[in-house]
Design an enzyme around this catalytic site. Structure first.
Site, PDB file in Angstrom:
ATOM      1  N   SER A 234       0.847  -1.190   0.000  1.00 23.63           N
ATOM      2  CA  SER A 234       0.000   0.000   0.000  1.00 23.63           C
ATOM      3  C   SER A 234       0.876   1.232   0.000  1.00 23.63           C
ATOM      4  O   SER A 234       2.089   1.159   0.146  1.00 23.63           O
ATOM      5  CB  SER A 234      -0.898   0.003   1.229  1.00 23.63           C
ATOM      6  OG  SER A 234      -0.125   0.379   2.357  1.00 23.63           O
ATOM      7  N   LYS A 235       0.233   2.359  -0.143  1.00 22.29           N
ATOM      8  CA  LYS A 235       0.892   3.662  -0.178  1.00 22.29           C
ATOM      9  C   LYS A 235       1.812   3.884   1.026  1.00 22.29           C
ATOM     10  O   LYS A 235       2.775   4.633   0.936  1.00 22.29           O
ATOM     11  CB  LYS A 235      -0.176   4.768  -0.149  1.00 22.29           C
ATOM     12  CG  LYS A 235      -0.891   4.895  -1.461  1.00 22.29           C
ATOM     13  CD  LYS A 235      -0.191   5.940  -2.306  1.00 22.29           C
ATOM     14  CE  LYS A 235      -0.578   5.795  -3.753  1.00 22.29           C
ATOM     15  NZ  LYS A 235       0.541   6.033  -4.653  1.00 22.29           N
ATOM     16  N   ARG A 236       1.420   3.239   2.133  1.00 22.64           N
ATOM     17  CA  ARG A 236       2.190   3.432   3.363  1.00 22.64           C
ATOM     18  C   ARG A 236       3.676   3.216   3.162  1.00 22.64           C
ATOM     19  O   ARG A 236       4.497   3.939   3.697  1.00 22.64           O
ATOM     20  CB  ARG A 236       1.716   2.408   4.407  1.00 22.64           C
ATOM     21  CG  ARG A 236       1.017   2.948   5.596  1.00 22.64           C
ATOM     22  CD  ARG A 236       0.751   1.857   6.627  1.00 22.64           C
ATOM     23  NE  ARG A 236       1.186   0.537   6.266  1.00 22.64           N
ATOM     24  CZ  ARG A 236       0.419  -0.397   5.713  1.00 22.64           C
ATOM     25  NH1 ARG A 236      -0.830  -0.147   5.464  1.00 22.64           N
ATOM     26  NH2 ARG A 236       0.890  -1.581   5.392  1.00 22.64           N
TER      27      ARG A 236
END
Ligand code: GLU
Length: 465
Positions: A234-236
């Site tokens: 994910s973007k994280r």
């Protein structure tokens, strides 16, 4: 054999989607089949035409050359309605008049009672008015649902556990389950390779294939892609779209190669290979069950390996977008690309390193650490002035002659050549590391080399430690 990649245009092409597309392509190519691109845009709330275009651009950039399509599901809405009505006529689906409010109330009641809610199927028995608002639901029959997955082997679900799922919404738009199966039948898809997250949908699809009297395709559910934190990518933890990697300066062949290795390996520790080679080896059945970990550092390393092996001609078209406003021709850049491609990992770094040839001689910024390390020693100004004189009279100003001139000067001065080379590198590039400095000097030409050297000499009193 026919495969398809079926993205929903709700955002950029995710690297997971890109890998799905690549695996579909490789399997189709390996077995002489075809690959279809289908845009699943029936979710009007979330689908956007510009996302579809963006996904297509990313696929083309990546080298995923599909054979048929793009087919847009939004062009086929009547077909899905027609097929849903067929199932109603055959008694395999039914109109459900329950309102959202009724169903929500039932669901909350079940939750309060600590039970899992499932639709009761009560409208199965009702012969309502087709003019009244309703959805069409599939009448799920009890019994085992089995299918073979090329990656996971035999998969088993119980019909009892599956709700009478909706095929057509009250606005007469199809659900994903209906449109995907109608299309896979109409488009004669033989192999469905998609993300693992669809595994729980597949029994519903198997029921629909059966209800339509169609052959059930082979399935391959591709393992999840995890980030460095071992959670779903994910973007994280960094960039997740093919587009972001493109903007970072990754070349498409490197990303293709890297994604191919997420859950698959050609064996014999092979890591760098072309799409053509992968085509000879790939088989969906060899994909791992276990999730794959996406390591961006490895991608960047791999990109460096690609840049190193590519010719200036191959790199140039990918580099152009990173060069800013000043257009440069391949002829202007050829030598520079060849000199620097070994020392960078991304196109962005390459463009940055190349900037030294295009900025004004006064714009060179001297790296502080390099100054500290190399701008010292007795009478540096005097020795560099002598170097200036020597280079001025170097003729021809080529790599061999200028290097020989510097070395003999160093000997005369009784210092190692490095004592002149490091300051010269600082003068010409502002840095402590660069391609062989005489190559850089020759690209810059005698005039600019001398100007940059002169500028450093003049600034010595200001910067010397
Ligand atoms: N449109 C679905 C998605 O983007 C894929 C459906 C499929 O491959 O069956 O997740």
């Amino acid at each position: 054999m026919k495969l398809r990649f079926a993205p929903s245009p709700t955002g950029f092409l995710h690297v997971g989607g890109a890998r799905t597309a690549i695996f579909n392509l490789l399997h189709a190519r390996r077995y002489g089949g075809t690959m279809l691109l289908r845009i699943e845009d029936t979710d009007v709330e979330r689908s956007r035409q510009h996302h579809a275009e963006q996904i297509i651009t990313s696929l083309k950039w990546l080298g995923v050359a599909w054979d048929e399509g793009p087919v847009y599901q939004s062009d086929r809405l009547d077909r899905y309605r027609e097929r849903a009505e067929e199932l109603v006529a055959a008694g395999k689906a039914y109109r459900c008049y329950c309102t959202v409010e009724e169903l929500d109330a039932e669901r909350s009641a079940a939750e309060r009672a600590g039970k899992q809610w499932r639709y009761s199927g009560r409208c199965r028995k009702i012969d309502g008015d087709a003019g009244e608002p309703h959805v069409i639901r599939f009448a799920v029959q009890p019994g085992p649902i089995e299918f073979h997955d090329l990656i996971r082997g035999d998969v088993h679900f119980e019909g009892e556990l599956i709700d009478d799922f909706v095929l057509l919404r009250s606005d007469r738009n199809p659900t994903y389950h209906l449109s995907v199966v109608v299309d896979d039948i109409d488009m004669a898809i033989t192999h469905v390779a998609r993300g693992d997250d669809h595994l729980s949908n597949t029994p519903k699809h198997v029921l629909l294939f059966r209800a339509f009297g169609a052959a059930v395709p082979s399935f391959a559910h591709l393992p999840l892609i995890l980030g460095g934190d071992k959670k779903r990518l994910s973007k994280r933890t960094g960039a997740t779209s093919a587009e972001e990697y493109r903007e970072m300066g990754i070349v498409p062949d490197a990303l293709f190669n890297f994604l191919t290795l997420l859950g698959w390996s050609p064996g014999e520790n092979r890591e760098l290979f072309t799409a053509g080679e992968a085509t000879q080896w790939f088989d969906l059945a060899d994909v791992n069950k276990a999730p794959a970990v996406f390591d961006p550092e490895k991608l960047i390393w791999m990109n460096g390996q690609y840049l190193m092996r590519m010719t200036a001609e191959q790199i140039y078209p990918h580099l152009v977008p990173f060069l800013g406003d000043a257009p440069r021709t391949l002829d202007e850049l050829r030598t520079i690309i060849e000199l620097h491609k070994m020392r960078v990992r991304t196109l962005r770094e390459l463009a940055k390193q190349m900037a030294i040839y295009f900025i004004g001689d006064d714009a060179i910024e001297y790296d502080a650490d390099t100054v500290k390390k190399h701008i010292k020693g007795d009478d540096l100004a005097g020795r560099l002035s002598a170097l200036h004189e020597t280079l001025l009279s170097t003729d021809p100003f080529d790599v061999v002659t200028s290097e020989a001139a510097l070395r003999s000067l160093a000997e005369t001065q009784g210092v190692s050549a490095a004592k002149l080379i490091h300051p010269l590198r600082l003068a010409l590039t502002g840095r402590g590391a660069s391609p062989p400095i005489f190559d850089v000097a020759v690209v810059l030409g005698k005039e600019r080399t001398l100007r940059r050297l002169q500028r450093l000499i003049e600034r010595l009193p200001l910067i010397e430690g």
